[in-house]
Design a protein around this motif. Structure first.
Motif, PDB file in Angstrom:
ATOM      1  N   ALA A 202       0.832  -1.200   0.000  1.00  0.00           N
ATOM      2  CA  ALA A 202       0.000   0.000   0.000  1.00  0.00           C
ATOM      3  C   ALA A 202       0.869   1.254   0.000  1.00  0.00           C
ATOM      4  N   ILE A 203       1.903   1.249   0.831  1.00  0.00           N
ATOM      5  CA  ILE A 203       2.793   2.410   0.889  1.00  0.00           C
ATOM      6  C   ILE A 203       3.489   2.583  -0.453  1.00  0.00           C
ATOM      7  N   PHE A 204       3.906   1.454  -1.002  1.00  0.00           N
ATOM      8  CA  PHE A 204       4.583   1.425  -2.297  1.00  0.00           C
ATOM      9  C   PHE A 204       3.719   2.068  -3.383  1.00  0.00           C
ATOM     10  N   SER A 205       2.479   1.598  -3.518  1.00  0.00           N
ATOM     11  CA  SER A 205       1.641   2.138  -4.588  1.00  0.00           C
ATOM     12  C   SER A 205       1.200   3.561  -4.283  1.00  0.00           C
ATOM     13  N   GLY A 206       0.969   3.863  -3.000  1.00  0.00           N
ATOM     14  CA  GLY A 206       0.552   5.212  -2.635  1.00  0.00           C
ATOM     15  C   GLY A 206       1.622   6.241  -2.953  1.00  0.00           C
TER      16      GLY A 206
ATOM     17  N   GLY B 175       9.162  -1.312  -2.370  1.00  0.00           N
ATOM     18  CA  GLY B 175       9.123  -2.259  -3.483  1.00  0.00           C
ATOM     19  C   GLY B 175       9.958  -3.493  -3.162  1.00  0.00           C
ATOM     20  N   SER B 176      11.078  -3.292  -2.504  1.00  0.00           N
ATOM     21  CA  SER B 176      11.929  -4.426  -2.151  1.00  0.00           C
ATOM     22  C   SER B 176      11.264  -5.280  -1.078  1.00  0.00           C
ATOM     23  N   ILE B 177      10.565  -4.631  -0.135  1.00  0.00           N
ATOM     24  CA  ILE B 177       9.849  -5.410   0.892  1.00  0.00           C
ATOM     25  C   ILE B 177       8.779  -6.273   0.221  1.00  0.00           C
ATOM     26  N   VAL B 178       8.074  -5.657  -0.740  1.00  0.00           N
ATOM     27  CA  VAL B 178       7.048  -6.404  -1.466  1.00  0.00           C
ATOM     28  C   VAL B 178       7.684  -7.577  -2.196  1.00  0.00           C
ATOM     29  N   GLY B 179       8.853  -7.345  -2.796  1.00  0.00           N
ATOM     30  CA  GLY B 179       9.560  -8.419  -3.506  1.00  0.00           C
ATOM     31  C   GLY B 179       9.894  -9.573  -2.578  1.00  0.00           C
ATOM     32  N   ILE B 180      10.374  -9.243  -1.372  1.00  0.00           N
ATOM     33  CA  ILE B 180      10.700 -10.294  -0.406  1.00  0.00           C
ATOM     34  C   ILE B 180       9.442 -11.064  -0.024  1.00  0.00           C
ATOM     35  N   ALA B 181       8.315 -10.336   0.105  1.00  0.00           N
ATOM     36  CA  ALA B 181       7.057 -11.008   0.439  1.00  0.00           C
ATOM     37  C   ALA B 181       6.665 -12.002  -0.647  1.00  0.00           C
ATOM     38  N   TYR B 182       6.839 -11.619  -1.923  1.00  0.00           N
ATOM     39  CA  TYR B 182       6.497 -12.536  -3.021  1.00  0.00           C
ATOM     40  C   TYR B 182       7.324 -13.809  -2.914  1.00  0.00           C
ATOM     41  N   LEU B 183       8.632 -13.638  -2.670  1.00  0.00           N
ATOM     42  CA  LEU B 183       9.517 -14.796  -2.613  1.00  0.00           C
ATOM     43  C   LEU B 183       9.186 -15.665  -1.398  1.00  0.00           C
ATOM     44  N   THR B 184       8.883 -15.003  -0.263  1.00  0.00           N
ATOM     45  CA  THR B 184       8.554 -15.758   0.952  1.00  0.00           C
ATOM     46  C   THR B 184       7.312 -16.605   0.732  1.00  0.00           C
ATOM     47  N   GLU B 185       6.302 -16.006   0.077  1.00  0.00           N
ATOM     48  CA  GLU B 185       5.073 -16.744  -0.211  1.00  0.00           C
ATOM     49  C   GLU B 185       5.369 -18.014  -0.997  1.00  0.00           C
ATOM     50  N   PHE B 186       6.224 -17.847  -1.984  1.00  0.00           N
ATOM     51  CA  PHE B 186       6.562 -18.986  -2.831  1.00  0.00           C
ATOM     52  C   PHE B 186       7.283 -20.070  -2.039  1.00  0.00           C
ATOM     53  N   PHE B 187       8.244 -19.601  -1.228  1.00  0.00           N
ATOM     54  CA  PHE B 187       9.020 -20.553  -0.437  1.00  0.00           C
ATOM     55  C   PHE B 187       8.104 -21.310   0.518  1.00  0.00           C
TER      56      PHE B 187
ATOM     57  N   MET C 190       3.994  -9.774 -15.131  1.00  0.00           N
ATOM     58  CA  MET C 190       3.783  -8.326 -15.209  1.00  0.00           C
ATOM     59  C   MET C 190       3.992  -7.714 -13.822  1.00  0.00           C
ATOM     60  N   MET C 191       3.366  -8.363 -12.819  1.00  0.00           N
ATOM     61  CA  MET C 191       3.482  -7.905 -11.437  1.00  0.00           C
ATOM     62  C   MET C 191       4.932  -7.940 -10.974  1.00  0.00           C
ATOM     63  N   MET C 192       5.617  -9.064 -11.235  1.00  0.00           N
ATOM     64  CA  MET C 192       7.011  -9.219 -10.807  1.00  0.00           C
ATOM     65  C   MET C 192       7.915  -8.150 -11.430  1.00  0.00           C
ATOM     66  N   THR C 193       7.738  -7.931 -12.724  1.00  0.00           N
ATOM     67  CA  THR C 193       8.594  -6.971 -13.425  1.00  0.00           C
ATOM     68  C   THR C 193       8.354  -5.559 -12.910  1.00  0.00           C
ATOM     69  N   CYS C 194       7.076  -5.178 -12.836  1.00  0.00           N
ATOM     70  CA  CYS C 194       6.756  -3.787 -12.481  1.00  0.00           C
ATOM     71  C   CYS C 194       7.068  -3.488 -11.023  1.00  0.00           C
ATOM     72  N   ASN C 195       6.840  -4.446 -10.133  1.00  0.00           N
ATOM     73  CA  ASN C 195       6.955  -4.136  -8.707  1.00  0.00           C
ATOM     74  C   ASN C 195       8.316  -4.449  -8.124  1.00  0.00           C
ATOM     75  N   VAL C 196       8.950  -5.493  -8.621  1.00  0.00           N
ATOM     76  CA  VAL C 196      10.185  -5.926  -7.973  1.00  0.00           C
ATOM     77  C   VAL C 196      11.405  -5.508  -8.781  1.00  0.00           C
ATOM     78  N   ILE C 197      11.338  -5.680 -10.084  1.00  0.00           N
ATOM     79  CA  ILE C 197      12.552  -5.459 -10.891  1.00  0.00           C
ATOM     80  C   ILE C 197      12.742  -3.986 -11.234  1.00  0.00           C
ATOM     81  N   SER C 198      11.708  -3.348 -11.836  1.00  0.00           N
ATOM     82  CA  SER C 198      11.951  -1.980 -12.327  1.00  0.00           C
ATOM     83  C   SER C 198      12.251  -0.948 -11.228  1.00  0.00           C
ATOM     84  N   PRO C 199      11.638  -1.021 -10.018  1.00  0.00           N
ATOM     85  CA  PRO C 199      12.015  -0.008  -9.012  1.00  0.00           C
ATOM     86  C   PRO C 199      13.470  -0.111  -8.575  1.00  0.00           C
TER      87      PRO C 199
END
Lengths: 469, 174
Positions: A266-270, A307-319, A347-356
């Motif tokens: 939320a903070i990220f997108s806001g 954005g990096s926190i969100v990225g870690i959350a994505y990876l944690t979910e997967f793990f 699309m989500m991975m690229t826009c949220n984790v990689i490009s920032p």
């Protein structure tokens, strides 16, 4: 309470401004006739609003059968859009409350428009809540009203009821916070007003403000306490939104990581949305001296961190999906990344984790065009995040014969377009009739941060330094 | 409000100067009625001798009221009026009630405190402000001295204000 500002800090107010210059620069857009650019932008947003209003009207009239939902995917764009807008609506209060508590002076010139954006974004979110009820005129059934209405009390153990309380409290408290901050600035406009109409209207809403020392002393406590209670409030809102999903037993939703993961998102997108709007506002209203490269850079740093926190959350979910050993959970995640909705996931991975991550380079995070582009990319990515969480978790449930895909109709899209129309119409009205920068707060931190008041006070000592926050 | 009172109004240009001037003017035995500034100045209320605001206490009490109201409503509806059996669990499910109780606390604190703030300052829609100088909401710092409540003469007070750094001293009658 003196503040010593390090001489190596960048100026937050450029252009050698005096207090009067601040008043003049911010008030002139309120006092002057609307510019051609404003009229065009406002006209376009009214057209979008009108088209969206037609689609929303038809949704209400005909029922939510006009959406592309089916028996498998029973929640799609409506909730995606709701979560997306509520997430965007987190930045304003975060900037004005959390950054106030952390005494971040750079918030002063951006908090007003960020708070306005928050309120409009939460209104947009509310439009989806109402629409997805199917019978929006019965919205009051969600309130704790007694049995005389023929229904039971609401269930206070349900996250959906928590959501009603969280969103309505958040909207009303943000509105109060914003309005109290506006009062001194409205008084400034009132005291400069030339026409009868503006004397009347700004006089009415400035509540007879005089700026007496007694009032200011109370005002400071009020802002501090509002900031103190808004900070846990803003965190609670998206936590509760995430519990709408996390307390269910659907694979892909039933995860304990959701609250912090949603709040970071939320903070990220806001912040990205604030960035988009500020980059436009500073050019249209010529506020480059107030919303400086320093501000843009700070915002980009926060976007990178969250954005990096969100990225870690994505990876944690997967793990955890793999580590839990639950095959339904594992399948859900493999299906997200490689199934029919792989494009939304990537699309989500690229826009949220990689490009920032590009913002690690100073040249990129201080480049206005790139910042503008990436701020939009972030919000595209965050929309897809919600779409992925909601639709990809639902579309293949336990029974393969029920598997289905979701395709939006023109009303799904039209209701989304409505929210943009509403958002921009309100934002342009705000930008024309209210001061977009908090003049009182900017003036209060000018000494030490403005190029006109160099850091001479930091070296002197002796006389008490004044400053606030 | 008393009518027909005569004031001397000192205009200052800088927040440090006005803060300094307040102690200086009060030190010379002049009673200052109030200082009006375009933005908050830390320590100005203390320098003027205003009592400390009780707004934080009011806010705390409103918060407590909100918490009590929320918990009373929830426990009345969920435990006494219409208890529901959900998974055979206890109707008194306090952990589930934390979100709504919290929101209730915040809501009551915010609204209660803000309305107290408006009431204690006498701010309401359409109120005619009592302004000593229009520049007080722009870039000047305005010190108002009520001649009626001071023993020193007008000329003496004027010279005290000028010595303390006022760029102008005007007379204002209400």
């Amino acid at each position: 309470m003196s503040h010593v500002v390090s001489p190596i800090r960048e100026h937050l107010v450029d252009g050698g401004k005096s207090y009067h210059d601040v008043t003049h620069d911010i008030c002139k857009q309120v006092e002057g006739a609307p510019t051609k650019e404003w009229k065009i932008a406002f006209g376009v947003s009214c057209v979008i609003f009108a088209y969206g209003a037609y689609c929303l009207f038809w949704t209400w009239w005909e029922g939510i059968g006009v959406w592309g939902l089916n028996k498998t995917v029973g929640w799609a764009w409506d909730i995606t859009n709701f979560v997306w807008w509520v997430g965007i609506g987190h930045a304003g209060t975060l900037i004005s409350a959390v950054l106030l508590l952390f005494r971040q002076k750079w918030r002063t010139s951006i908090n007003r428009s960020a708070e306005a954006m928050t309120i409009f974004a939460v209104l947009c979110a509310a439009s989806f809540i109402l629409a997805h009820m199917g019978r929006p005129w019965l919205f009051y059934w969600a309130l704790p009203l007694p049995n005389t209405f023929g229904s039971l009390w609401v269930n206070f153990n349900s996250p959906l009821v928590w959501d009603v309380f969280a969103i309505s409290t958040y909207l009303s408290v943000s509105l109060v916070f914003w309005y109290i901050g506006l009062v001194p600035d409205l008084a400034t406009i009132r005291d400069r007003a030339q026409t009868k109409a503006s004397k009347f209207w700004y006089g009415l809403f400035s509540l007879g403000w005089t700026g007496s020392a007694k009032t200011w002393a109370r005002y400071e406590y009020v802002s501090l306490i509002l900031a103190g209670i808004s900070t846990p409030l803003v965190l609670s809102v998206h936590t509760i939104v995430s519990m709408d999903f996390a307390t269910s037993v659907i694979p892909g939703w039933h995860t304990t990581i959701f609250p912090p993961y949603f709040v970071a998102g939320a903070i990220f997108s806001g912040f990205a949305m604030v960035q988009t709007l500020l980059l436009i506002t500073r050019v249209v209203f010529k506020l480059e001296d107030y919303i400086t490269i320093e501000h843009i850079e700070m915002m980009n740093i926060i976007v990178t961190v969250t954005g990096s926190i969100v990225g870690i959350a994505y990876l944690t979910e997967f793990f955890i999906a793999w580590y839990s050993g639950v095959e339904y959970e594992s399948y859900c995640f493999i299906n997200r990344a490689t199934g029919p909705y792989w494009w939304a996931y990537w699309m989500m991975m690229t826009c949220n984790v990689i490009s920032p991550q590009l913002f690690w380079f100073k040249s990129i995070r201080t480049n206005l065009l790139v910042s503008f582009f990436l701020s939009i990319v972030v919000n595209v990515g965050m929309w897809f995040e919600r779409f992925v969480i909601i639709v990809s978790s639902l579309h293949r449930d336990y029974l393969p014969s029920s598997w289905a895909m979701f395709s939006p109709t023109m009303y799904d899209m039209g209701d989304y377009i409505f929210s943009f129309g509403l958002f921009f119409t309100l934002f342009f009205l705000f930008a024309k009739f209210l001061p977009v920068v908090n003049m009182a707060e900017v003036k209060a931190v000018m000494k030490g941060v403005s190029s006109n008041y160099p850091h001479k006070k930091s070296h002197g000592g002796g006389k008490a330094k004044t400053t606030t926050h | 409000m008393d009518t027909n009172q005569k004031y001397l109004v000192g205009i200052y240009e800088d927040e440090d100067e006005v803060l300094h001037a307040v102690s200086e003017v009060r030190g010379k035995g002049v009673k200052i009625e109030e200082v009006y500034t375009p933005f908050p100045i830390h320590g100005l209320d203390v320098a003027l001798g205003h009592p400390r605001t009780r707004i934080p206490k009011a806010a705390f009490l409103f918060g407590l009221t909100g918490l009590t109201c929320a918990l009373s409503l929830i426990s009345y509806t969920m435990v006494f009026d219409w208890p529901m059996i959900i998974g055979g669990k206890d109707a008194f499910a306090l952990p589930d009630w934390i979100p709504v109780s919290f929101e209730g606390t915040v809501l009551f604190t915010a609204f209660g405190m803000v309305f107290t703030f408006l009431a204690s300052n006498g701010l309401w829609p359409g109120k005619e402000p009592r302004l000593f100088d229009l520049r007080g909401t722009d870039d000047k710092f305005i010190m108002a001295v009520n001649l009626g409540s001071n023993r020193l003469s007008e000329n003496e007070i004027e010279s005290v204000l000028k010595e303390s750094g006022a760029i102008e001293v005007n007379v204002k009658q209400f």
